[in-house]
Design a protein around this motif. Sequence first.
Motif, short mmCIF file in Angstrom:
data_model
loop_
_atom_site.label_atom_id
_atom_site.label_comp_id
_atom_site.label_asym_id
_atom_site.label_seq_id
_atom_site.Cartn_x
_atom_site.Cartn_y
_atom_site.Cartn_z
N ASP A 369 38.39 41.38 31.21
CA ASP A 369 37.65 40.50 32.06
C ASP A 369 37.75 40.83 33.52
O ASP A 369 38.38 41.85 33.90
N ASP A 370 37.00 40.12 34.38
CA ASP A 370 36.96 40.25 36.11
C ASP A 370 38.42 40.26 36.77
O ASP A 370 38.55 40.93 37.34
N ARG A 371 39.17 39.21 36.22
CA ARG A 371 40.47 38.93 36.96
C ARG A 371 41.32 39.99 36.95
O ARG A 371 41.89 40.60 37.75
N LEU A 372 41.41 40.73 35.55
CA LEU A 372 42.32 41.66 35.48
C LEU A 372 41.69 43.07 36.16
O LEU A 372 42.50 43.84 36.56
N ALA A 373 40.35 43.35 36.11
CA ALA A 373 39.70 44.28 36.66
C ALA A 373 40.03 44.42 38.51
O ALA A 373 40.27 45.32 38.97
N ILE A 374 40.11 43.02 39.06
CA ILE A 374 40.22 42.85 40.23
C ILE A 374 41.69 43.16 40.64
O ILE A 374 41.85 43.93 41.42
N ILE A 405 39.63 49.76 47.23
CA ILE A 405 39.24 48.49 46.91
C ILE A 405 37.84 48.18 46.98
O ILE A 405 37.21 47.47 46.02
N CYS A 406 37.01 48.64 47.97
CA CYS A 406 35.64 48.25 47.98
C CYS A 406 34.76 49.17 47.14
O CYS A 406 33.98 48.63 46.35
N SER A 407 35.20 50.23 46.40
CA SER A 407 34.83 51.04 45.49
C SER A 407 34.67 50.23 44.23
O SER A 407 33.73 49.85 43.28
N GLY A 408 36.02 49.73 43.84
CA GLY A 408 36.27 48.78 42.60
C GLY A 408 35.54 47.52 42.42
O GLY A 408 34.98 47.30 41.43
N LEU A 409 35.71 46.92 43.79
CA LEU A 409 35.00 45.47 43.84
C LEU A 409 33.54 45.78 43.79
O LEU A 409 32.79 44.85 43.11
N ALA A 410 32.99 46.62 44.23
CA ALA A 410 31.39 46.86 44.11
C ALA A 410 30.94 47.37 42.60
O ALA A 410 30.09 46.49 42.33
N SER A 411 31.94 47.88 41.77
CA SER A 411 31.37 48.21 40.34
C SER A 411 31.46 46.83 39.93
O SER A 411 30.66 46.45 38.77
N ILE A 412 32.48 46.02 39.95
CA ILE A 412 32.63 44.70 39.35
C ILE A 412 31.63 43.92 39.52
O ILE A 412 31.06 43.05 38.66
N MET A 413 31.14 43.60 40.93
CA MET A 413 30.09 42.90 41.21
C MET A 413 28.66 43.39 40.54
O MET A 413 28.02 42.43 40.18
N PHE A 414 28.73 44.56 40.38
CA PHE A 414 27.29 45.01 40.03
C PHE A 414 27.22 44.85 38.60
O PHE A 414 26.19 44.51 38.03
N LEU A 415 28.30 44.83 38.04
CA LEU A 415 28.48 44.58 36.48
C LEU A 415 28.58 43.10 36.06
O LEU A 415 29.05 42.88 35.02
N SER A 416 28.16 42.22 36.72
CA SER A 416 28.60 40.65 36.59
C SER A 416 27.57 40.24 35.59
O SER A 416 27.86 39.15 35.00
#
Length: 726
Positions: A369-374, A405-416
């Motif tokens: 899920d998203d929370r663990l990814a963040i 941090i920015c790289s990881g969050l960008a991928s999470i946001m794009f795969l929402s």
Amino acid sequence: MEKIQQQLMKIRGLLDLRIFRVLLFLVLGLILYASMFTNVKPEKMDLRLFSIANQTVRSPVTISDKESTEKKREEAEDSVQDVYYMKKETNENRVDLITSIFDAASEVKKELQDQVNASTGTAQGQEGGNAGSTPSDKEIVDKMKGKLTEEVTRSISDSVLLALVSSSKEELSVAKDVTITAINTVMNRRIPADEVENSKRLVEEELKLTSMSSQLKAAVIELGRYAVVQNEFFDLEATQELREQAKESVEPAKILQGQIIVEENQLISREVFRQLELVGLTDNQQSTLPFIGLALLVMVMVIALYYYFHELKVSGDMKQNYLLLFSIIFILSIVMLKGISLLQQFEFSDLGYLFPAAMAAMLIKILVDDRLAILTTIILALCGTILFSENITSSLNVNIGIYIICSGLASIMFLSKQNQRMKILQAGMFVSLVNIIIIFALLFINNGHYNAKEYTFYFGGAFTSGIIAAILTIGLLPFFEAGFGILSTMRLIELSNPNHPLLRKILTEAPGTYHHSIMVANLAESACEAIGANGLLARVGCYYHDIGKTKRPQFFIENQMNIENPHDRLPPQTSKNIIVAHAIDGAELLRQYKMPKEIVDIAEQHHGTTLLKFFYHKAKQNGNEVREEDYRYPGPKAQNKEIAIIGIADSVEAAVRSMQHPNPEQIESLVKSIIADRLQDGQLNECDLTLKEMEIISNTLCETLKGIFHSRIEYPEITKQKVKQA
């Protein structure tokens, strides 16, 4: 792959025990600690006073240099010049004093004249005696001293007083004007203590140029010199204030982390050695503080992960599955992070920007899920700040932390929204773009000066990082899905392909069931999405929920086209066994094809323990002693929202399809009665559907059914014939 799955199953079995879960977190903590240990371990260097440094030494910490600060403050204080002020009242007082002396001379002169006149008149009245006697010099001087203060008379010679009184009125007036003018001219300037004598000479030179008798000129020169005094004085308070301001303006001296203290082959002077002592590089006893700090940081990371999994609201088996899956992805990321950081030893700097920071974020986002990814992204960023410290022990590379941090969050946001394989590649391109922007932002903020080659390296590193992250995600995803039996969105999309062997089996062997499954899928998906459940899982699950009917397709009404219903010739008990078996047979067939557990559960649970009312009542009508339990599905009941909704949609679709020309009112009544019957029968007791959600599901199913079974235009007879001919 089967062997791998077996090993993973064994490990998951161990994780059912709390002690092994705690042990796994301890292992993760030890891996984190070991990976960063060498980056916080202080270096042992041969740094002696007056020796030659065999390497360039940088400060491992940022620390205040109090001694340098105090020295700079003393220098700033000493550089402040003394403040002097000009006392203007001194000028006025001295002019007034000289004016008073001239006025006193005029008064004495007048008094003496009056005395002489009086004496002359008296002498003439006495027998025509001699004229009045002239006052002596002593008398003149005494009269002048009587007009002046003792201080003035001590400072001015008697000859001056006598010359002033002896001069004519006109000479005295001219002398007064000339003297006052000369004194004003000189005293209007600043006269410090060491310039008093020079100023006296200036007055003297100016008065020497005047045309008057030598005796009077000498007198006014003496008066002029006497009048000139110091008028500039030291201002202690203002000077102290300026010195304090100068001291406060000095910024505290600091030795910054990464700052070069001594260059290679440079002599270690006393000042350099003092700085080395200050940052702790000459301490023979190795400090334990960096290791304690690292242990505290790792402890916070592990506790955060433990708390996340402790609070995760999923079944025990799924939680252990997620924990093991996360551990593998996380350890793989740490190994990659450490491996790239080790290349810094070969003078390859800034290689951290090549790290595929988005890989772990995308894999965990898709599989968990998203929370663990963040949370994973944040932990990797913290590790990166230490691992990519550019060979400076006990330092932090904040730029790399921001980048990860920015790289990881960008991928999470794009795969929402959608997690298709093509979407992952697009996410990699998006991450590359974000990486490039972040790197150049950091370079510009740091105000660094780079050439075209260096800019090309940063651009290439940022772009490569995003692409590699996408490629690794696409490559590793099937392994994790197969190894852990995880039903991801992409796996669901693959299972929905009509060319799947089981779907082709339904289509060819039970076409009526296939059509029924498609209709139920439409209903279940819309209802699930209306309450925030997994609509895609419901749709795909519906495709396979009646796969068991392919074993005896002709015994199910949707497949009985132009044939007699075989149940008419069978006893109710036998018919019941055939109908009930489709759920059991379907689950068995799905397991044979190694379908995901979620799909198997849908096939097994979508009827729950509902009663086959038709055959139950038929058995009762035959006069047999029957129990209601004997005519129920074996269950279990629906364990989640998706299965409960599929069961309702399955019943609703079959019931509405059996109606002749249903209207909206009939549809609504039927849907509500089926849902009410399920509630009263306790079929929804083991899932977490609320009454509010049940109302939303009812409304959604009604709207969807109205769209499917809308009224059609009745064609005229002639048109019907043409249609048939066509």
